[in-house]
Enzyme design. Structure first.
Site, PDB file in Angstrom:
ATOM      1  CG  HIS A 221      -0.129   0.186   2.527  1.00  0.00           C
ATOM      2  ND1 HIS A 221       0.609  -0.847   3.088  1.00  0.00           N
ATOM      3  CD2 HIS A 221       0.040   1.256   3.349  1.00  0.00           C
ATOM      4  CE1 HIS A 221       1.195  -0.420   4.189  1.00  0.00           C
ATOM      5  NE2 HIS A 221       0.876   0.850   4.374  1.00  0.00           N
ATOM      6  CG  ASP A 223       2.110   5.305   4.481  1.00  0.00           C
ATOM      7  OD1 ASP A 223       1.449   4.246   4.589  1.00  0.00           O
ATOM      8  OD2 ASP A 223       3.266   5.438   4.941  1.00  0.00           O
ATOM      9  CG  HIS A 278       5.248   1.090   2.446  1.00  0.00           C
ATOM     10  ND1 HIS A 278       4.649   2.200   1.880  1.00  0.00           N
ATOM     11  CD2 HIS A 278       4.762   1.030   3.713  1.00  0.00           C
ATOM     12  CE1 HIS A 278       3.839   2.766   2.750  1.00  0.00           C
ATOM     13  NE2 HIS A 278       3.877   2.075   3.872  1.00  0.00           N
ATOM     14  NE  ARG A 288      10.133  -5.463  11.017  1.00  0.00           N
ATOM     15  CZ  ARG A 288       9.400  -4.452  10.561  1.00  0.00           C
ATOM     16  NH1 ARG A 288       8.083  -4.481  10.660  1.00  0.00           N
ATOM     17  NH2 ARG A 288       9.971  -3.400   9.983  1.00  0.00           N
TER      18      ARG A 288
END
Length: 341
Positions: A221, A223, A278, A288
């Site tokens: 996607h 931002d 990304h 993580r």
């Protein structure tokens, strides 16, 4: 409720697009979270995105070049103390280590923008992501009280302090980026003013996974924001897509922050600075964490191409931040093209 929260309220989600999996209770990856193996496109782990030192006298030029050629860069000497980042990461771990039933006390409401839940892009994908998040806009006190009735103040103080520092850094970065477009101080001040901005802090957890190769942490996607400033913990996972190259791993380096161009800066720069696609892939079995800070103008601000020389024509029509959020909530990756002239 902040104006940014209200902008998201216009596009409510179903609860099944908000409630994360109970990751503690699964021994294997459920079918709902198994992504086709084709998602595991090879990534180039040898290329690296640019790193810009904010103390470099050529920082304006370096930032502009990074935005134009990559849409993303790492920044060092950014002025955010490592202790501050460590405190936020510690509080995020405290939150995500709570039992699932307890975290659901702070669940994001269907029309809400803050609290615990899945990524807002979830409805656009047939499979679910191996991810849980917590969104903060301003004070998180209401949700924090639900999680820690007698011990919420530290979480609130840490999150509010971090947002204040990140907003200052975002303004510095935006001034450098806009200077690289040869905009006047007057034009820059219209876009970037210390008092007004739409900001959000997203705490991300990619929990322990029994079979990382079968899941997607965060689907591809772009931002919405002008820019995003990201801290990622020591584990790999973030990848950006570069035309002609493919997926490139963005490895965490100690003390650096990742800055990426969002859709609103893409429009503002007349596509000179592309918003970067990304994703997050799971590389390890263990948890993580990342911290993403999103910076945009106020919701009633109209974004239009600014950096036009006489030979250029605007590629995008003017759009308010609120309208863009609304359209992206319905169209995701097609949103930019809908404003193309």
């Amino acid at each position: 409720m902040s104006p940014l929260s209200e902008a998201y309220r216009d596009h409510p989600l179903h609860l099944h697009h908000i409630i994360p999996l109970d990751f503690d209770s699964v021994q294997t990856v459920p079918d709902s979270h198994v992504w086709p193996t084709s998602h595991a496109l090879e990534s180039d782990d040898h290329l690296s995105i640019p790193t810009v030192d904010l103390m470099d006298p050529d920082a304006v030029k370096l930032v502009g070049h990074a935005c134009e050629t990559w849409g993303v860069f790492q920044v060092i000497n950014h002025g955010i103390p490592l202790d501050t980042i460590g405190e936020v990461e510690s509080e995020a771990r405290r939150l995500f280590s709570l039992p699932t039933g307890h975290k659901l006390k702070a669940l994001r409401s269907p029309g809400g923008a803050t609290g615990y839940g899945l990524a807002r892009i979830s409805p656009f994908f047939s499979k679910q992501m191996w991810h849980e998040g917590f969104t903060v806009m301003g004070s998180p006190v209401d949700h924090a009280r639900e999680l820690w009735p007698n011990d919420y103040q530290r979480f609130c103080d840490v999150m509010e302090d971090y947002q204040k520092k990140m907003k200052e850094l975002a303004i510095t970065l935006m001034q450098l980026i806009l200077k690289s477009l040869d905009l006047s101080e007057e034009e820059i001040s219209k876009v970037v003013s210390p008092g007004d901005a739409s900001t959000a802090l997203q705490l991300n957890s990619y929990p322990f996974c029994p079979d990382p190769s079968r899941v997607m942490g965060l689907a591809p996607h772009t931002d919405t924001s002008l820019l995003t400033i990201l801290h990622q913990s020591t584990l790999n996972g973030l990848e950006i897509f570069k035309d002609g190259v493919g997926w490139v791993l963005v490895s965490p380096t100690n003390g650096s922050l990742v800055v990426n161009v969002g859709d609103l800066l893409h429009i503002l720069s007349n596509a000179q600075f592309p918003s970067v696609l990304h994703r997050v892939v799971s590389k390890e079995k263990e948890q993580r964490l990342s911290l993403a800070f999103f910076y945009s103008p106020p919701t009633d601000f109209h974004v239009s191409p600014l950096a036009l020389n006489p030979a250029q024509v605007p590629l995008y029509r003017s759009v308010s931040v609120r309208e863009y959020i609304h359209i992206k909530g319905k169209n995701l990756e097609k949103a930019l093209s809908l404003f193309r002239i």
